[in-house]
Each structure stands twice: as structure tokens, then as C-alpha cells.
Motif scaffolding. Structure first.
Motif, PDB file in Angstrom:
ATOM      1  N   LEU A 145       0.824  -1.206   0.000  1.00  0.00           N
ATOM      2  CA  LEU A 145       0.000   0.000   0.000  1.00  0.00           C
ATOM      3  C   LEU A 145       0.861   1.261   0.000  1.00  0.00           C
ATOM      4  O   LEU A 145       0.364   2.358   0.262  1.00  0.00           O
ATOM      5  CB  LEU A 145      -0.921   0.012   1.223  1.00  0.00           C
ATOM      6  CG  LEU A 145      -1.932  -1.126   1.291  1.00  0.00           C
ATOM      7  CD1 LEU A 145      -2.721  -1.074   2.587  1.00  0.00           C
ATOM      8  CD2 LEU A 145      -2.873  -1.088   0.089  1.00  0.00           C
ATOM      9  N   SER A 146       2.135   1.112  -0.296  1.00  0.00           N
ATOM     10  CA  SER A 146       3.055   2.247  -0.256  1.00  0.00           C
ATOM     11  C   SER A 146       3.819   2.338  -1.575  1.00  0.00           C
ATOM     12  O   SER A 146       3.681   1.500  -2.462  1.00  0.00           O
ATOM     13  CB  SER A 146       4.039   2.076   0.903  1.00  0.00           C
ATOM     14  OG  SER A 146       4.774   0.876   0.741  1.00  0.00           O
ATOM     15  N   ARG A 147       4.644   3.377  -1.664  1.00  0.00           N
ATOM     16  CA  ARG A 147       5.499   3.557  -2.828  1.00  0.00           C
ATOM     17  C   ARG A 147       6.938   3.194  -2.483  1.00  0.00           C
ATOM     18  O   ARG A 147       7.374   3.361  -1.342  1.00  0.00           O
ATOM     19  CB  ARG A 147       5.434   5.013  -3.334  1.00  0.00           C
ATOM     20  CG  ARG A 147       4.128   5.347  -4.046  1.00  0.00           C
ATOM     21  CD  ARG A 147       4.138   6.773  -4.551  1.00  0.00           C
ATOM     22  NE  ARG A 147       2.939   7.055  -5.320  1.00  0.00           N
ATOM     23  CZ  ARG A 147       2.821   6.854  -6.639  1.00  0.00           C
ATOM     24  NH1 ARG A 147       3.859   6.389  -7.326  1.00  0.00           N
ATOM     25  NH2 ARG A 147       1.702   7.115  -7.261  1.00  0.00           N
ATOM     26  N   ASP A 148       7.654   2.721  -3.474  1.00  0.00           N
ATOM     27  CA  ASP A 148       9.052   2.360  -3.273  1.00  0.00           C
ATOM     28  C   ASP A 148       9.889   3.634  -3.180  1.00  0.00           C
ATOM     29  O   ASP A 148       9.763   4.543  -4.023  1.00  0.00           O
ATOM     30  CB  ASP A 148       9.526   1.491  -4.435  1.00  0.00           C
ATOM     31  CG  ASP A 148      10.990   1.125  -4.313  1.00  0.00           C
ATOM     32  OD1 ASP A 148      11.352   0.490  -3.308  1.00  0.00           O
ATOM     33  OD2 ASP A 148      11.765   1.489  -5.218  1.00  0.00           O
ATOM     34  N   ALA A 149      10.753   3.706  -2.175  1.00  0.00           N
ATOM     35  CA  ALA A 149      11.544   4.919  -1.945  1.00  0.00           C
ATOM     36  C   ALA A 149      12.536   5.190  -3.068  1.00  0.00           C
ATOM     37  O   ALA A 149      12.830   6.343  -3.381  1.00  0.00           O
ATOM     38  CB  ALA A 149      12.282   4.797  -0.614  1.00  0.00           C
ATOM     39  N   GLN A 150      13.048   4.150  -3.722  1.00  0.00           N
ATOM     40  CA  GLN A 150      14.073   4.336  -4.755  1.00  0.00           C
ATOM     41  C   GLN A 150      13.487   4.785  -6.088  1.00  0.00           C
ATOM     42  O   GLN A 150      14.065   5.612  -6.787  1.00  0.00           O
ATOM     43  CB  GLN A 150      14.863   3.042  -4.941  1.00  0.00           C
ATOM     44  CG  GLN A 150      15.704   2.655  -3.730  1.00  0.00           C
ATOM     45  CD  GLN A 150      16.529   1.400  -3.988  1.00  0.00           C
ATOM     46  OE1 GLN A 150      16.655   0.952  -5.124  1.00  0.00           O
ATOM     47  NE2 GLN A 150      17.090   0.836  -2.935  1.00  0.00           N
ATOM     48  N   ASN A 202       9.925   5.513  -6.541  1.00  0.00           N
ATOM     49  CA  ASN A 202       8.659   6.223  -6.340  1.00  0.00           C
ATOM     50  C   ASN A 202       7.492   5.514  -7.024  1.00  0.00           C
ATOM     51  O   ASN A 202       6.418   6.088  -7.216  1.00  0.00           O
ATOM     52  CB  ASN A 202       8.746   7.677  -6.831  1.00  0.00           C
ATOM     53  CG  ASN A 202       7.643   8.528  -6.207  1.00  0.00           C
ATOM     54  OD1 ASN A 202       7.258   8.341  -5.046  1.00  0.00           O
ATOM     55  ND2 ASN A 202       7.099   9.474  -6.976  1.00  0.00           N
ATOM     56  N   LEU A 203       7.698   4.271  -7.400  1.00  0.00           N
ATOM     57  CA  LEU A 203       6.622   3.475  -7.992  1.00  0.00           C
ATOM     58  C   LEU A 203       5.856   2.759  -6.893  1.00  0.00           C
ATOM     59  O   LEU A 203       6.400   2.481  -5.824  1.00  0.00           O
ATOM     60  CB  LEU A 203       7.199   2.433  -8.945  1.00  0.00           C
ATOM     61  CG  LEU A 203       7.795   2.930 -10.260  1.00  0.00           C
ATOM     62  CD1 LEU A 203       8.539   1.782 -10.951  1.00  0.00           C
ATOM     63  CD2 LEU A 203       6.702   3.475 -11.163  1.00  0.00           C
ATOM     64  N   PRO A 204       4.573   2.439  -7.139  1.00  0.00           N
ATOM     65  CA  PRO A 204       3.867   1.571  -6.194  1.00  0.00           C
ATOM     66  C   PRO A 204       4.642   0.258  -6.049  1.00  0.00           C
ATOM     67  O   PRO A 204       5.196  -0.252  -7.029  1.00  0.00           O
ATOM     68  CB  PRO A 204       2.514   1.347  -6.868  1.00  0.00           C
ATOM     69  CG  PRO A 204       2.331   2.524  -7.761  1.00  0.00           C
ATOM     70  CD  PRO A 204       3.708   2.878  -8.241  1.00  0.00           C
ATOM     71  N   VAL A 205       4.675  -0.254  -4.838  1.00  0.00           N
ATOM     72  CA  VAL A 205       5.489  -1.437  -4.574  1.00  0.00           C
ATOM     73  C   VAL A 205       5.129  -2.606  -5.487  1.00  0.00           C
ATOM     74  O   VAL A 205       6.013  -3.348  -5.938  1.00  0.00           O
ATOM     75  CB  VAL A 205       5.363  -1.841  -3.084  1.00  0.00           C
ATOM     76  CG1 VAL A 205       5.989  -3.208  -2.839  1.00  0.00           C
ATOM     77  CG2 VAL A 205       6.046  -0.800  -2.199  1.00  0.00           C
ATOM     78  N   PHE A 206       3.839  -2.766  -5.822  1.00  0.00           N
ATOM     79  CA  PHE A 206       3.447  -3.915  -6.637  1.00  0.00           C
ATOM     80  C   PHE A 206       3.989  -3.817  -8.062  1.00  0.00           C
ATOM     81  O   PHE A 206       3.984  -4.811  -8.806  1.00  0.00           O
ATOM     82  CB  PHE A 206       1.918  -4.073  -6.665  1.00  0.00           C
ATOM     83  CG  PHE A 206       1.184  -3.019  -7.462  1.00  0.00           C
ATOM     84  CD1 PHE A 206       1.026  -3.159  -8.832  1.00  0.00           C
ATOM     85  CD2 PHE A 206       0.659  -1.901  -6.838  1.00  0.00           C
ATOM     86  CE1 PHE A 206       0.351  -2.192  -9.577  1.00  0.00           C
ATOM     87  CE2 PHE A 206      -0.015  -0.936  -7.564  1.00  0.00           C
ATOM     88  CZ  PHE A 206      -0.164  -1.071  -8.934  1.00  0.00           C
ATOM     89  N   CYS A 207       4.489  -2.623  -8.461  1.00  0.00           N
ATOM     90  CA  CYS A 207       5.050  -2.460  -9.803  1.00  0.00           C
ATOM     91  C   CYS A 207       6.515  -2.880  -9.893  1.00  0.00           C
ATOM     92  O   CYS A 207       7.079  -2.942 -10.996  1.00  0.00           O
ATOM     93  CB  CYS A 207       4.937  -1.001 -10.249  1.00  0.00           C
ATOM     94  SG  CYS A 207       3.257  -0.457 -10.591  1.00  0.00           S
TER      95      CYS A 207
END
Length: 284
Positions: free
Chosen positions: A204-209, A211-216
């Protein structure tokens, strides 16, 4: 295969071409481990043997119980030596004793470990404490074994996840979440699922590196050519002809393997969204 993975394979899951004696021996070892796991008394006796302490009241055991303990003890002592060398880079008694307090980290560094062995380790030396979360991070960042093992066994992963769920929550950045790391590594859905069940809020968050949704992340991470090659080799080994293929035929197998890896990543994205469609909110 690593020496430890080959050790697991030959002692617990023999190849089809191995002789009948090897298969019977593996079955006896599996049965012995399963029986000891189910008996606290036998676990205590085996632990004393491993620690080199005097075994009390062993004489009252039935003969088959003594045989089980001896069989598993022999297996464990050889495994302990291999783990000590792999984890510490050297072999001596002090490191072997230290290993028993850090088993969870040593197992997490392996490309694959049978679940039954990880289960035995948990019960023999259960005080892992704060090591578990770190072990999950290590496991997530470790390249998987690309040989398919019986029953889709994810080895120590399931044991680590089950153990972690009973521990107090550890506040950690999403970027270092084991699920995040595993998605970046391009692991298969069978390996991702236990991590998703353990850290469901991560997607339910974005990846810090990126900025994509984690599921992407499975779609955004470049395909590992090592993963492609090992997938192709595994397919060739099933028919025993990989080393006899021509260069052109191997290139065709690599193309098929790359397509398979692509499908596995799409499967991971689909399964994540299927289990939590709310993750799409991160895209808005």
C-alpha cells in the motif's frame, strides 16, 4: 548448486537416477527427522548430543529411537560443518558453537534449505530473538535456487515467516521491508506469497528508490540474466540434453526462459493486486 544445496539434495531428495539404496536412506532420514520434531523428549536428547553433553537415560530408549537419533545426529553434524564454513569462512569448535545462536542468519543466506531441516533447527535452537527480521531481509536479497524442489518447498522462508508473526512488530522503513527487497530481486510468486502474508501493508506504499507503487517493482526491475540462464538450464537438465544442445538451440531455450521469467513476474503482480486491489490507490 552450492555444496550445501547438493548435500540437502543427496541426503533428503535424491535424483531420479540415484540408486534404490540412496532413496531408501533419504526416506529413513526424512522419517527420523519428522519423528524427532514431534517428540520433545527426542528433541532434548538430540540437542544434548549436538552440544556434546552426556545423554541421560538413553538406555531406556527403544532400539529404533536410538537409530533415529544417531541418523539425524550424523546428518546434523555434517550440516553444521558445512554451514560454519559457508557462514564464517572457517571451521573450528568456537564458530560451531556460535553458529547455534545465529542459525537463522546462516539458513537465510542459503539459496535453498528444506522446510523440514529449518523446522528441526527452530525446535532445537529456538532463541533467535531480533535475528528473525534481519534474516528475512537476507533471505529476500539472496538469489533463489532455480532447481524445482518437491512440493514447491520454499524451505526456511515459511518457517521464518511463521516465527516472525509471533514476535513484537519491528518498525522498519518500507524500502528495507523483506517483501520490497524480494520484489526487486524478481523472486517467483511462490516465494513472494509468504512474505506478502507476513507484511501485507507493504504494497500500500510507494518504493523509496523508484517512487513506484510497490506492486510495480517486478515490472520495473531488469531481468537478471543469471535467472534466465538458470531457468533455461533447469529445463534442459530435465531431459538431460542441455550440454548436448547446439549454440543455436541453447539460444532458443534462453528466449523461452526469458518469456517464462516475464510470465512469472506478471503472475506476481496479478496475485498481489488480486489479494489487495486497494494497492491501485497508490497510483493516483
Amino acid at each position: 548448486q552450492t555444496p550445501i544445496e547438493l548435500y540437502f539434495r543427496t541426503n533428503l531428495f535424491p535424483y531420479s537416477w540415484q540408486d534404490r539404496g540412496a532413496k531408501e536412506s533419504a526416506k529413513q532420514l526424512q522419517d527420523a527427522i519428522a519423528s524427532i520434531i514431534c517428540s520433545q523428549h527426542l528433541l532434548d536428547e538430540l540437542r544434548l548430543c549436538i552440544q556434546g553433553k552426556k545423554i541421560m537415560d538413553l538406555g531406556h530408549h527403544h532400539h529404533h529411537q536410538q537409530e533415529m537419533i544417531k541418523r539425524v545426529l550424523d546428518f546434523w553434524q555434517r550440516l553444521e560443518c558445512l554451514l560454519t564454513v559457508a557462514y564464517y569462512g572457517r571451521l573450528n569448535m568456537n564458530y560451531r558453537q556460535k553458529l547455534r545462536t545465529e542459525l537463522v542468519l546462516a539458513f537465510a543466506n542459503l539459496s535453498w534449505c528444506p522446510r523440514i531441516v529449518a523446522d528441526l533447527a527452530v525446535r532445537l535452537f529456538p532463541r533467535w530473538g531480533d535475528h528473525v527480521y534481519h534474516a528475512l531481509q537476507i533471505w529476500a536479497a539472496t538469489r533463489s535456487s532455480f532447481e524445482r524442489f518437491p512440493d514447491g518447498d520454499c524451505g526456511s522462508l515459511n518457517i521464518l515467516c511463521e516465527y516472525y508473526r509471533f514476535q513484537p512488530p519491528v518498525p522498519m522503513p518500507i524500502a528495507t521491508s523483506p517483501l520490497n527487497v524480494a520484489l526487486r530481486m524478481g523472486k517467483r510468486w511462490s516465494e513472494i506469497k509468504p512474505l506478502f502474508d507476513t507484511f501485507p501493508d507493504t504494497i500500500l506504499s510507494r518504493d523509496a528508490q523508484t517512487n513506484l507503487p510497490v506492486f510495480c517493482l517486478p515490472a520495473a526491475t531488469p531481468i537478471d540474466e543469471y535467472q534466465v540462464e538458470m531457468t533455461a538450464r533447469w529445463g534442459g537438465q530435465q531431459t538431460g540434453v542441455w550440454h548436448y544442445l547446439s549454440r543455436r538451440e541453447k539460444e532458443k531455450e534462453l528466449v523461452k526462459a526469458r518469456e517464462m521469467v516475464d510470465r512469472e513476474r506478471l503472475e506476481t503482480i496479478y496475485q498481489l493486486l488480486r489479494r489487495n486491489p486497494s494497492a491501485l490507490i497508490c497510483m493516483t
